[in-house]
Design an enzyme around this catalytic site. Structure first.
Site, PDB file in Angstrom:
ATOM      1  N   TYR A   1       0.851  -1.190   0.000  1.00  0.00           N
ATOM      2  CA  TYR A   1       0.000   0.000   0.000  1.00  0.00           C
ATOM      3  C   TYR A   1       0.887   1.241   0.000  1.00  0.00           C
ATOM      4  O   TYR A   1       1.895   1.291   0.706  1.00  0.00           O
ATOM      5  CB  TYR A   1      -0.869   0.069   1.261  1.00  0.00           C
TER       6      TYR A   1
ATOM      7  N   GLU B   1     -24.452   2.030  15.674  1.00  0.00           N
ATOM      8  CA  GLU B   1     -25.165   2.290  14.430  1.00  0.00           C
ATOM      9  C   GLU B   1     -25.794   3.676  14.371  1.00  0.00           C
ATOM     10  O   GLU B   1     -26.129   4.159  13.294  1.00  0.00           O
ATOM     11  CB  GLU B   1     -26.230   1.213  14.215  1.00  0.00           C
TER      12      GLU B   1
END
Length: 445
Positions: free
Chosen positions: A352, A424
């Site tokens: 990466y 959430e």
């Protein structure tokens, strides 16, 4: 993100204070009040859907390169929204194209879809019980890094913005990426591509050409609903380092009749400690090099033929990255030669680049991020972990930011752990932030 180390680094660094007025030094360009109101109304309508999608994806996770069900879920959703949808991009990648009603630039929003070979221990009613092949062996599978949330959030953003299509001045690409976590089976060569790199090779940033790209990553160590940002390097480059030391097998009672790759490897490991401490200018940027695996030999009285070492290199500067690779190779080969052995050094297949946020673009987007989070943003330090979002940033200016998802009512494990979970209720901020930066960029360019 592919490794637990970056999450530890983020966790250790989150001592930065929430900025009370982070956008005050920048041009206060963001969306109009009418657009912001439409966003909020749209987000309120899809919030329950996003939670349901996240739980469904969480209960049915798929390893890197195996995202068949998830990509179909995404593609079907985007088609229902009337978008032009391309599948099979870079593997199981999905791209949705939303062409606005007005001419303008092209923005890309990205989410990753893959899970990890981790056995879930959250006790959630929608916990994963999935089993899949990982490196040839059956393994439990879990969304232990939040990619289920990334995918669901971007599906929600796609639905909200599709409902505002007529007033969007430009085009938005929705990139749903496979294989961010690496490979789930041994690649055929060190040059094998996956994830963002494979999608870029397949032309995801072209036709139409992307002018700016944005993405987020959840973090359960930042308070829920807070956005973390940083200009310049935010995540390190990461290279898997493989060193094979070839000696000559002999009896352990007569080592002089062979060449000992174990002793040679020990000397190489010691010498490699100078790569960071003596070869790199760490006043410029930090760097980390670690050997995490050594394998060789079968019993106590046999000097083996070979030893294999695996390590990871992390830097925040591409010039330093190149220099470190050269130094690692030279040290390993020279030390082996001095012992009468041979050393082969390779980098990858996991590799990466530095995730570096374009400074001008980051400055321009800060007001939008601040508004999206109701002022709750924080400047985070560099983290030694890596993200292949950097592949997109090599093609177009990009900003990668962090969404805090730490629940207030219970402890959760860190990313890549069996007890990883998230709040959430942070999803509306995630949706609003991605939508706001996309629209802000388009409306102000």
């Amino acid at each position: 993100m592919p490794t637990a180390s970056r999450h530890t680094a983020i966790r250790l660094g989150l001592l930065a204070a929430v900025l009370a007025n982070a956008g005050s030094t920048f041009a206060e360009q963001t969306v109009s009040p009418d657009t912001a109101q439409q966003l909020d109304q749209g987000i309120a309508r899809v919030e329950s859907k996003v939670v349901a999608w996240r739980r469904d994806i969480h209960q049915n996770p798929e390893l890197s390169g195996q995202e068949i069900r998830t990509s179909k879920l995404v593609a079907d959703h985007l088609r229902k929204l009337g978008m032009k949808v391309t599948t099979g991009v870079g593997g199981h990648g999905v791209v949705g194209l939303l062409e606005g009603g007005l001419p303008g630039k092209v923005v890309a929003l990205r989410a990753d879809m893959d899970a990890l070979p981790v056995q879930e221990a959250t006790g959630l009613p929608f916990a994963s019980k999935a089993i899949a092949k990982h490196m040839g062996k059956d393994s439990p599978v879990m969304h232990a890094c939040g990619h289920d949330a990334h995918t669901a959030i971007l599906m929600g953003v796609a639905e909200v913005l599709a409902g505002m299509k007529a007033q969007i001045p430009g085009t938005i690409k929705f990139i749903f990426q496979p294989a961010e976590e690496g490979f789930s089976e041994m690649p055929s060569s060190a040059d094998a591509q996956r994830g963002a790199q494979a999608m870029v090779t397949d032309g995801v940033m072209e036709n139409p050409k992307v002018d700016a790209v944005f993405g987020l990553h959840v973090a359960p160590v930042i308070p829920s609903g807070v956005i973390g940002w940083r200009s310049g390097p935010i995540l390190a480059s990461a290279d898997t380092v493989r060193i094979t030391v070839e000696g000559k097998q002999t009896h352990g009672a007569a080592p002089w009749l062979g060449v000992d790759p174990i002793v040679t490897s020990a000397q190489i490991v010691s010498a490699l400690q100078t790569v960071v401490s003596r070869s790199l200018d760490i006043t410029k940027e930090p760097a980390v090099f670690s050997i995490g695996s050594i394998n060789g030999g079968s019993r106590e009285n046999i000097v083996p033929d070979s030893v294999e070492m695996l390590g990871t290199l992390r830097t925040f500067n591409e010039e330093m990255r190149t220099g470190a690779k050269e130094r690692i190779t030279r040290i390993a080969q020279s030390t082996a030669t001095a012992n009468g052995a041979k050393a082969e050094v390779s980098f990858g297949p996991s590799s990466y680049g530095v995730t570096s946020n374009d400074e001008t673009l980051t400055e321009a987007m800060l007001p939008a991020l601040k508004e999206a989070a109701n002022g709750k943003i924080m400047q985070v330090p560099k983290a030694a972990g890596a993200e292949d979002f950097s592949e997109y940033q090599q093609v177009a200016p990009g900003v990668f930011f962090i969404l805090g998802v730490k629940p207030e009512d219970r402890p959760v494990g860190p990313p890549h752990s069996p007890t990883f979970d998230l709040d959430e209720s942070s999803f509306p901020v995630g949706m609003r932030s991605l939508a706001m930066v996309a629209l802000t960029y388009l409306e102000n360019n």
